[in-house]
Design an enzyme around this catalytic site. Structure first.
Site, PDB file in Angstrom:
ATOM      1  N   THR A  18       0.844  -1.186   0.000  1.00 18.29           N
ATOM      2  CA  THR A  18       0.000   0.000   0.000  1.00 18.29           C
ATOM      3  C   THR A  18       0.883   1.241   0.000  1.00 18.29           C
ATOM      4  OG1 THR A  18      -1.752  -1.145   1.215  1.00 18.29           O
ATOM      5  CG2 THR A  18      -1.818   1.259   1.216  1.00 18.29           C
ATOM      6  N   LYS A  48      -8.054   0.572  -2.254  1.00 18.61           N
ATOM      7  CA  LYS A  48      -7.501   0.036  -1.005  1.00 18.61           C
ATOM      8  C   LYS A  48      -7.363   1.142   0.042  1.00 18.61           C
ATOM      9  CE  LYS A  48      -5.410  -2.412   2.099  1.00 18.61           C
ATOM     10  NZ  LYS A  48      -4.001  -2.835   1.971  1.00 18.61           N
TER      11      LYS A  48
END
Length: 281
Positions: free
Chosen positions: A97, A171
């Protein structure tokens, strides 16, 4: 099973779990980690190779599961980095991420070596070794199609959200819900405790009233459906929202508890409840 060779760089909780899932499906990965013993307790996963470059030479699809942007840059472009051993057509799937601009930066770096990059947020991390992840993809449709057989060997669901960066944006948004909910629960529990209630009782009430957590997403589902009857509900729901959050603010003031999330939720209640009716509804 596809003949694609799928390999993993970074054997932490997510990368290690992904490698185990691939091995269980018969797609035994070549792996790399800075820790020589990183695969010792990963079922079916061989010992790491000496560098990302060696992994790239053995791969069709490389799954990169490192901690942050700097580690991703090092894996790609550092000494004996992945791109130094890559051949044109290699697909790099970034499971880490990072910020969306970093995704675009890394994709440009890969493109110079003839390598295609997909951004792939994954969740929940603790299910990686059980083929239990959701893979949240951004990138070209053709590249996603090439990588999907590999993704399906470690993910229970593959969701292509759009072009490059869309998977990471999704996300990140999902993480906002997670951490925002944690804050909401913290404020609610602190408020209950300050009012003399055992916070465990609050959890009991929530578990009994909404065991599947459907309420969390109920209004957003109604917003996305965009039905006229839902918009007709807005004035009544807005009155309830304002009344209930005003009561929360009053209680917080009486017991001396700060509830900034409650304050923001009340202030922006109208925006939260806005319904745009779809033309096809």
């Amino acid at each position: 099973m596809s003949e694609q060779r799928a390999d993993v760089i970074g054997l932490g909780m997510i990368g290690g779990g992904v490698a185990v899932s691939l091995a269980r499906r018969g797609r035994v990965p070549v792996v790399y980690d800075i820790r020589p013993d990183a695969a010792d307790h990963l079922a079916g996963v061989p010992a790491p190779l000496a560098s990302p470059a060696e992994v790239a030479r053995a791969s069709d699809v490389v799954l990169v599961a490192v901690v942050d942007a700097d580690q991703a840059r090092t894996v790609l472009s550092g000494e004996q980095g992945l791109l130094s051993g890559a051949r044109p057509g290699l697909v790099v799937v970034l499971l880490s991420t990072v910020a969306v601009p970093v995704v675009r930066e890394l994709a440009e770096t890969c493109a110079k070596a003839g390598v295609e990059l997909l951004d792939c947020g994954v969740t929940p991390g603790d299910k990686a070794a059980e083929n239990g992840l959701v893979a949240i993809l951004g990138g070209a449709e053709s590249t996603v199609e090439r990588a999907t057989p590999v993704l399906a060997d470690f993910a229970k669901r593959v969701v292509h959200c759009g072009p490059l960066g869309a998977g990471m944006a999704t996300k990140i948004a999902r993480n906002v819900i997670t951490y925002g909910t944690w804050r909401a629960v913290h404020e609610a529990s602190t408020l209950a405790e300050a009012a003399g209630v055992d916070p465990a009782k609050l959890l009991t009430v929530i578990d009994a009233a909404d065991p599947e957590g459907a309420t969390l997403l109920s209004w957003q589902r109604m917003r996305l459906a965009g039905k006229p009857e839902t918009r007709a509900m807005v004035p009544q729901v807005e009155r309830l929202l304002d009344k209930d959050l005003a009561a929360a603010q009053d209680l917080a003031g009486r017991v001396g508890v700060a509830v900034p999330l409650v304050d923001v939720a009340r202030k922006h209640g109208k925006e939260t409840l806005e319904i745009r009716v779809r033309e096809d509804a």
